[in-house]
Design a protein around this motif. Structure first.
Motif, PDB file in Angstrom:
ATOM      1  N   ALA A   1       0.814  -1.220   0.000  1.00  0.00           N
ATOM      2  CA  ALA A   1       0.000   0.000   0.000  1.00  0.00           C
ATOM      3  C   ALA A   1       0.843   1.264   0.000  1.00  0.00           C
ATOM      4  O   ALA A   1       0.313   2.358  -0.234  1.00  0.00           O
ATOM      5  CB  ALA A   1      -0.929  -0.008   1.213  1.00  0.00           C
ATOM      6  N   ALA A   2       2.146   1.145   0.246  1.00  0.00           N
ATOM      7  CA  ALA A   2       3.016   2.323   0.291  1.00  0.00           C
ATOM      8  C   ALA A   2       3.288   2.844  -1.119  1.00  0.00           C
ATOM      9  O   ALA A   2       3.486   2.052  -2.047  1.00  0.00           O
ATOM     10  CB  ALA A   2       4.333   1.971   0.977  1.00  0.00           C
ATOM     11  N   PRO A   3       3.318   4.150  -1.299  1.00  0.00           N
ATOM     12  CA  PRO A   3       3.639   4.708  -2.619  1.00  0.00           C
ATOM     13  C   PRO A   3       5.017   4.240  -3.095  1.00  0.00           C
ATOM     14  O   PRO A   3       5.974   4.220  -2.330  1.00  0.00           O
ATOM     15  CB  PRO A   3       3.630   6.215  -2.379  1.00  0.00           C
ATOM     16  CG  PRO A   3       2.794   6.410  -1.154  1.00  0.00           C
ATOM     17  CD  PRO A   3       3.023   5.194  -0.304  1.00  0.00           C
ATOM     18  N   GLY A   4       5.081   3.844  -4.348  1.00  0.00           N
ATOM     19  CA  GLY A   4       6.358   3.450  -4.926  1.00  0.00           C
ATOM     20  C   GLY A   4       6.743   2.009  -4.732  1.00  0.00           C
ATOM     21  O   GLY A   4       7.756   1.567  -5.295  1.00  0.00           O
ATOM     22  N   TYR A   5       5.991   1.254  -3.947  1.00  0.00           N
ATOM     23  CA  TYR A   5       6.324  -0.165  -3.782  1.00  0.00           C
ATOM     24  C   TYR A   5       6.164  -0.857  -5.136  1.00  0.00           C
ATOM     25  O   TYR A   5       5.167  -0.649  -5.831  1.00  0.00           O
ATOM     26  CB  TYR A   5       5.420  -0.803  -2.731  1.00  0.00           C
ATOM     27  CG  TYR A   5       5.886  -2.166  -2.274  1.00  0.00           C
ATOM     28  CD1 TYR A   5       6.714  -2.297  -1.173  1.00  0.00           C
ATOM     29  CD2 TYR A   5       5.507  -3.310  -2.956  1.00  0.00           C
ATOM     30  CE1 TYR A   5       7.146  -3.547  -0.747  1.00  0.00           C
ATOM     31  CE2 TYR A   5       5.938  -4.565  -2.543  1.00  0.00           C
ATOM     32  CZ  TYR A   5       6.753  -4.680  -1.436  1.00  0.00           C
ATOM     33  OH  TYR A   5       7.190  -5.922  -1.026  1.00  0.00           O
ATOM     34  N   PRO A   6       7.118  -1.708  -5.540  1.00  0.00           N
ATOM     35  CA  PRO A   6       7.140  -2.208  -6.914  1.00  0.00           C
ATOM     36  C   PRO A   6       6.208  -3.375  -7.211  1.00  0.00           C
ATOM     37  O   PRO A   6       6.264  -3.930  -8.315  1.00  0.00           O
ATOM     38  CB  PRO A   6       8.602  -2.617  -7.106  1.00  0.00           C
ATOM     39  CG  PRO A   6       9.057  -2.998  -5.741  1.00  0.00           C
ATOM     40  CD  PRO A   6       8.348  -2.059  -4.803  1.00  0.00           C
ATOM     41  N   ALA A   7       5.385  -3.774  -6.273  1.00  0.00           N
ATOM     42  CA  ALA A   7       4.392  -4.820  -6.524  1.00  0.00           C
ATOM     43  C   ALA A   7       3.048  -4.349  -6.001  1.00  0.00           C
ATOM     44  O   ALA A   7       2.983  -3.605  -5.023  1.00  0.00           O
ATOM     45  CB  ALA A   7       4.793  -6.130  -5.841  1.00  0.00           C
ATOM     46  N   ARG A   8       1.975  -4.786  -6.666  1.00  0.00           N
ATOM     47  CA  ARG A   8       0.645  -4.468  -6.141  1.00  0.00           C
ATOM     48  C   ARG A   8      -0.200  -5.730  -6.128  1.00  0.00           C
ATOM     49  O   ARG A   8      -0.101  -6.581  -7.028  1.00  0.00           O
ATOM     50  CB  ARG A   8      -0.030  -3.365  -6.954  1.00  0.00           C
ATOM     51  CG  ARG A   8      -0.404  -3.696  -8.370  1.00  0.00           C
ATOM     52  CD  ARG A   8      -0.998  -2.463  -9.033  1.00  0.00           C
ATOM     53  NE  ARG A   8      -1.335  -2.676 -10.425  1.00  0.00           N
ATOM     54  CZ  ARG A   8      -2.567  -3.002 -10.852  1.00  0.00           C
ATOM     55  NH1 ARG A   8      -3.532  -3.167  -9.985  1.00  0.00           N
ATOM     56  NH2 ARG A   8      -2.792  -3.157 -12.143  1.00  0.00           N
TER      57      ARG A   8
END
Length: 201
Positions: free
Chosen positions: A22-29
């Motif tokens: 959920a953090a901005p910029g984390y490379p997986a969703r």
């Protein structure tokens, strides 16, 4: 990277992965949380992330894994994180997703592959225990190590106390390792695994 989290139980590592993603910029969703058990407690903790159940009980492995693959593809999954998924996957499925599937294991691999890791560590008298994130390969818990975190084994430890100390490390190690492998690192690393203890954008 569109990621599925596969669970079988309470989903505590799943919760830590979802929080990190959920953090901005984390490379997986997260695009899917999938369980092989209808009563997995983690299915109630996914928030807005879609869920699915592909039951493994009483099914031939080939049929189960074919349905599992179909559901993953239907959700556009690009990467898989096994998080307490208590089902050994067959070679065909693993080959299909090799280099795109990781797992967290509650020991310092290559020691104590398989089940009952904390009890076995105590019985062996080791002074360091921990957890490992590794690539999934056809051999159980034999894939290349991505990251590890260690904890001391204390004289007063029983299985529950040691498990709790390791689990706390799992909750920080797994999001860090997932960020590393989905954020542009080589998909099939060679050599020794790296120690990771946190993630920041």
């Amino acid at each position: 990277m569109r990621t599925a989290i596969l669970i079988s139980g309470r989903g505590s590592n799943m919760v830590s992965l979802l929080a990190a993603m959920a953090a901005p910029g984390y490379p997986a969703r997260p695009v899917l949380v999938l369980s092989n058990r209808e009563n997995a407690g983690g299915l109630a903790l996914t928030g807005s992330v879609p869920t699915a159940v592909v039951t493994s009980r009483g099914r031939e492995r080939e049929a189960f894994e074919a349905e599992l693959d179909r559901v993953l593809v239907a959700h556009g999954v690009e990467f898989i994180a096994l998080a307490g998924f208590m089902r050994v996957l067959g070679e065909g499925f693993v080959r299909r997703w090799q280099g795109k599937m990781i797992n967290i294991h509650p020991s310092l691999l290559p020691s104590f592959r398989g089940l009952d890791t904390h009890a076995r560590a105590l019985a062996a008298g080791v002074r360091l225990h921990g957890c490992s994130v590794h690539w999934v390969s056809p051999g159980v818990d034999e894939g290349a190590i991505i990251a590890q975190a260690a904890v001391p084994v204390l004289p007063a430890d029983d299985e529950a106390a040691l498990a709790a100390r390791v689990l706390a490390q799992e909750h920080s190690l797994y999001p860090a390792a997932l960020a590393m492998v989905t954020g542009g690192q080589p998909m099939l690393p060679g050599g020794d695994g790296a120690l990771a203890c946190g993630w920041a954008p």
